[in-house]
Design a protein around this motif. Structure first.
Motif, PDB file in Angstrom:
ATOM      1  N   PRO A  48       0.883  -1.257  -0.239  1.00 41.82           N
ATOM      2  CA  PRO A  48       0.020  -0.080   0.001  1.00 41.82           C
ATOM      3  C   PRO A  48       0.866   1.190  -0.070  1.00 41.82           C
ATOM      4  N   ARG A  82      -9.260   0.338  -5.805  1.00 44.56           N
ATOM      5  CA  ARG A  82      -8.088   0.425  -4.911  1.00 44.56           C
ATOM      6  C   ARG A  82      -7.685   1.617  -4.243  1.00 44.56           C
ATOM      7  N   TYR A  83      -8.403   2.801  -4.833  1.00 41.94           N
ATOM      8  CA  TYR A  83      -8.276   4.169  -4.356  1.00 41.94           C
ATOM      9  C   TYR A  83      -9.106   4.621  -3.482  1.00 41.94           C
ATOM     10  N   ILE A  98      -3.861   4.170  -1.967  1.00 44.01           N
ATOM     11  CA  ILE A  98      -3.842   3.237  -2.920  1.00 44.01           C
ATOM     12  C   ILE A  98      -3.401   1.588  -2.215  1.00 44.01           C
ATOM     13  N   GLN A  99      -4.538   0.966  -2.183  1.00 42.44           N
ATOM     14  CA  GLN A  99      -4.261  -0.629  -1.618  1.00 42.44           C
ATOM     15  C   GLN A  99      -3.546  -1.299  -2.744  1.00 42.44           C
ATOM     16  N   ARG A 100      -2.730  -2.228  -2.464  1.00 38.29           N
ATOM     17  CA  ARG A 100      -1.899  -3.221  -3.177  1.00 38.29           C
ATOM     18  C   ARG A 100      -1.689  -2.480  -4.536  1.00 38.29           C
ATOM     19  N   GLU A 102      -0.165  -1.714  -8.070  1.00 40.00           N
ATOM     20  CA  GLU A 102       0.117  -2.297  -9.162  1.00 40.00           C
ATOM     21  C   GLU A 102       0.744  -1.685 -10.264  1.00 40.00           C
TER      22      GLU A 102
END
Length: 595
Positions: A48, A82-83, A98-100, A102
């Protein structure tokens, strides 16, 4: 009572939000500035990350921008699961979480306050992607016959940045692996391939070889391994010493082998052709350029079979011509195309130049001269250079068919009472048919000599005793061939007298030179007769004299003006061959022609 926020657009760093009451004026000002802005970050994919944005006192709409595109309005980022915008809105906190992370999050982000017309500094979010688990082709067990070299290939794919690969055996890093990488279609990730070559004498049964791949996302790396299973044909290593080496020097090839049962035969070959004169484990030879392209091989045989290994020699050799250029003769305005090709090692450089000029015309095999002019005629050199080894060149000629061109210094100088000369240099292909030297002064003191050289024709008008009238005379030189003619107008200027000190110095130097060259000058004078010389017998040379009649002089001055052409500077004259001069023996004759 309701408050309304009105925007006041001010210069950057001086933006304000003015609070105006519907019923009365609120004297307080809300100053909106960033207390936190997003910064450049580097993050590993899957982790994150939070990009900070705080604007105390601002209660308007805040947008997050990614690579120039808005992610949503305010805190609504429903298009990006994810935001999330986090923080206390009332205190102006609008942090982007931001999670995970990419790879698609690798971008430039900005935080913008719409009503205040403010934007944060752009922040680059760099996403690192670790490579996938490395894979060795043919693993986990690699079998080979004794004597065969071992080639291992390890792949480490989909990494950002590209993975570095090392090979490890018995705790030691193996050097000499070949390394390549390929950019994937997404333009961000890369796949890496490393190929390890081990000669037969450098591997043993049961050895374990590890491939370790790493990048900034996984500094400790990921690894895999294979076990080696060797069958018992001869184990062979071929060495070449010394390398690199210049052509013409001695090179030693040594073929070492371990075999069970023992070796029964060694056989050498070059370029596939067996070398019958050598049958041991060593081959010595003076190498030439062919060893660069034709490998030398050593074949070792035992009762179980044969093992063959070969090596090219890194022979340094100078340029060798592969395609020889040819001289050309073209008409004026046509194209001229020369072609030459060379080979050499190390890599060579090709340069096309015109002889006598330092200008590089081409670095390719082909030289193309578009719409050639007469001044393009001459010698051209195709030169090849192998750094620190040698150079070679091939000269070709370009002949341009066209009208004559005459070059001369516009003004010549001479001393009163001394001998004076006026020269014109004529370039002409085909050679000139006729040359005329015209003067408007007193006749009877003139000699003309014309000499043909490889560069052209030199026509020299010599006056035996300069008089003042010679400095008022107008001279011209005209030449004709089948393509046309050219004329050059020339004047004679009186040379200033040198200071006494200079004259004395020159006289002393001339005396020394005279003593050294007296014998040569005497021989030269004895073997030459006066006359007009032409290396081309069919060139007709004329001296046209004019009398003192004013009417005739005006007519011929008019004729000379019609013959004028643009003046070009006379280049250095080439060496003059043996010359005979003939003085005009009939001063009264208006036209004296020599053939």
């Amino acid at each position: 009572m309701t408050d309304v926020f009105t925007n006041v657009i001010l210069p950057r760093n001086e933006r304000h939000c003015v609070c105006i009451s519907i019923i009365y004026y609120c004297p307080s000002l809300c100053i909106a500035t960033f207390s936190q802005q997003p910064q450049d970050l580097v993050v590993v994919a899957g982790q994150p990350v939070t990009l900070p944005c705080s604007i105390p006192g601002y209660h308007g709409v805040v947008l997050w921008i990614k690579d120039g595109l808005a992610l949503g309005v305010g805190r609504d980022l429903s298009g990006y699961p994810r935001y999330t915008v986090i923080g206390d809105h009332s205190t102006g906190e609008h942090h982007l979480r931001i999670q995970r992370v990419e790879l698609m999050d690798d971008a430039v982000f900005e935080c913008q306050a719409i009503q205040a017309a403010m934007r944060s500094r752009p922040a680059r979010l760099t996403v690192l992607v670790p490579p996938e688990d490395p894979v060795i082709s043919g693993g986990p067990v690699v079998s080979l016959r004794a004597g065969d070299p071992l080639n291992l290939t390890c792949h480490a794919d989909n990494a950002k940045p590209a993975a570095s690969i090392i090979w490890i055996r018995n705790g030691e890093v193996l050097n000499g692996a070949m390394y390549s990488k390929t950019l994937l279609r997404d333009g961000r990730r890369e796949s890496t391939v490393s190929t390890l070559y081990l000669s037969a004498s450098n591997i043993e049964t049961g050895q374990q070889i590890i491939c370790r791949a790493s990048n900034k996302a996984v500094p400790n790396g990921k690894e895999t391994s294979v076990n080696i299973d060797i069958q018992h044909l001869p184990l062979v290593n071929l060495s070449v010493e010394p390398q690199p080496i210049l052509e013409g020097n001695l090179v030693k090839f040594h073929c070492s082998a371990k075999a069970n049962p023992p070796v029964t035969l060694y056989r050498w070959a070059k370029g596939g052709n067996v070398i019958k004169e050598f049958s041991g484990d060593t081959y010595e030879v003076i190498v030439d350029h062919s060893f660069f392209t034709e490998p030398v091989s050593c074949e070792v045989t035992n009762p179980l079979g044969s093992t063959n290994i070969s090596r090219n020699v890194d022979v340094y050799f100078g340029p060798r011509m592969a395609a020889e250029p040819q001289s050309l003769q073209v008409d004026l305005g046509s194209d001229a195309v020369f072609n030459c090709a060379w080979t050499g090692n190390p890599s060579l450089t090709i340069v096309w130049m015109k002889r006598g000029s330092g200008v590089v015309l081409s670095n390719e095999n082909i030289l193309t001269l578009k719409a050639v002019r007469q001044e393009d005629a001459g010698k051209y050199v195709c030169r090849a250079v192998v750094p620190r080894v040698g150079a070679g060149e091939k000269e070709v000629s370009l002949t341009v068919n066209g009208p004559p061109t005459i070059s001369s210094t516009q003004t010549h100088q001479a001393l009163h009472g001394e001998k004076g000369e006026i020269k014109c240099f004529i370039r002409s292909t085909p050679p000139p048919d006729r040359i005329t030297v015209l003067e408007s002064g007193t006749s009877g003191r003139y000699t003309v000599e014309t000499v043909s050289t490889e560069e052209g024709v030199i026509s020299t008008l010599t006056m035996s005793n300069i008089v003042p009238a010679d400095f008022q005379t107008i001279y011209n030189c005209t030449a004709w061939n089948s393509f046309g003619s050219d004329t050059e107008i020339i004047r004679l200027k009186e040379q200033e007298t040198l200071p006494v000190a200079v004259i004395i110095g020159v006289a002393v130097g001339a005396l020394v030179a005279f003593i050294v060259l007296m014998g040569t000058i005497g021989a030269f004078c004895c073997t030459h007769l006066k006359g007009v010389v032409s290396a081309k017998n069919d060139i007709r040379v004329e001296i046209v004299h004019k009398d003192h009649n004013a009417a005739r002089e005006n007519e011929e001055h008019t004729a000379m003006k019609q013959l004028m052409v643009s003046v070009s500077v006379l280049p250095p004259f080439p060496p003059v061959p043996n010359v005979k001069t003939t003085e005009n023996s009939n001063p009264s004759s208006p036209l004296h022609t020599h053939r």
